[in-house]
Design an enzyme around this catalytic site. Structure first.
Site, short mmCIF file in Angstrom:
data_model
loop_
_atom_site.label_atom_id
_atom_site.label_comp_id
_atom_site.label_asym_id
_atom_site.label_seq_id
_atom_site.Cartn_x
_atom_site.Cartn_y
_atom_site.Cartn_z
N ALA A 1 48.27 26.40 40.81
CA ALA A 1 47.58 27.57 40.27
C ALA A 1 47.37 28.58 41.40
O ALA A 1 47.07 28.20 42.54
CB ALA A 1 46.25 27.16 39.67
N ASP A 2 47.54 29.83 41.10
CA ASP A 2 47.32 30.89 42.09
C ASP A 2 45.80 31.09 42.25
O ASP A 2 45.12 31.43 41.29
CB ASP A 2 47.97 32.18 41.60
CG ASP A 2 47.92 33.29 42.63
OD1 ASP A 2 47.18 33.18 43.63
OD2 ASP A 2 48.64 34.28 42.44
N PRO A 3 45.27 30.89 43.45
CA PRO A 3 43.82 31.01 43.64
C PRO A 3 43.33 32.45 43.74
O PRO A 3 42.12 32.69 43.81
CB PRO A 3 43.59 30.27 44.96
CG PRO A 3 44.85 30.53 45.73
CD PRO A 3 45.95 30.49 44.68
#
EC number: 3.1.3.48
Length: 149
Positions: A115-117
């Site tokens: 997941a892109d933080p």
């Protein structure tokens, strides 16, 4: 984050002089920007402190690079698909792998996406770090086997 962790792990294993680690995005949105301060903070908290971290600048991946690369790692399925579309030959397409496919836990394909933080908080950056480290260790082992070490 993955570039910086992987580079440090390879150097610690004595492979830093033999392997080039670099990173680039699949879009030009962030070109020229430094590493996200939240990324650098997570790295610092986990003992990854190197002057080069502050010098990092985002770039966009260029398809001509495939000719020079042995392995191209993607963080998520969108990047993976884009990179495979950019690959000029079937051999180049085969160079594209999901970063987390190297995690020794043997993650199923559906679990390999990170997941892109970016839109998250500190906990999201910590989760990304927790995903990057075992995957990067797996990449080091892969490189060691490829170099027959």
């Amino acid at each position: 984050m993955a570039e910086l962790v992987l580079r440090e792990l390879l150097e610690a294993e004595g492979l830093g002089e033999e392997v080039v680690v670099d990173s680039a995005g699949t879009t030009a949105w962030e070109v020229g920007n430094p590493a996200d301060p939240r990324t650098l903070e997570v790295l610092r908290r986990h003992g990854h402190v190197h002057p080069s971290h502050a010098l990092h600048r985002a770039r966009a991946f260029e398809r001509r690079w495939f000719a020079e690369l042995d392995l191209v790692l993607a963080a998520d399925h969108g990047h993976y698909s884009t990179l495979r579309r950019l690959a000029p030959t079937p051999q180049d397409k085969a160079k594209v792998r999901m970063l987390r496919s190297f995690d020794a836990a043997g993650l199923a394909e559906a679990e390999q996406e990170m997941a892109d933080p970016w839109y998250g908080d500190d906990a999201d950056f910590e989760r990304t770090y927790a995903e990057v480290v075992p995957a990067a260790r797996g990449v080091v082992e892969h490189v060691r086997r490829e170099l027959d070490r």
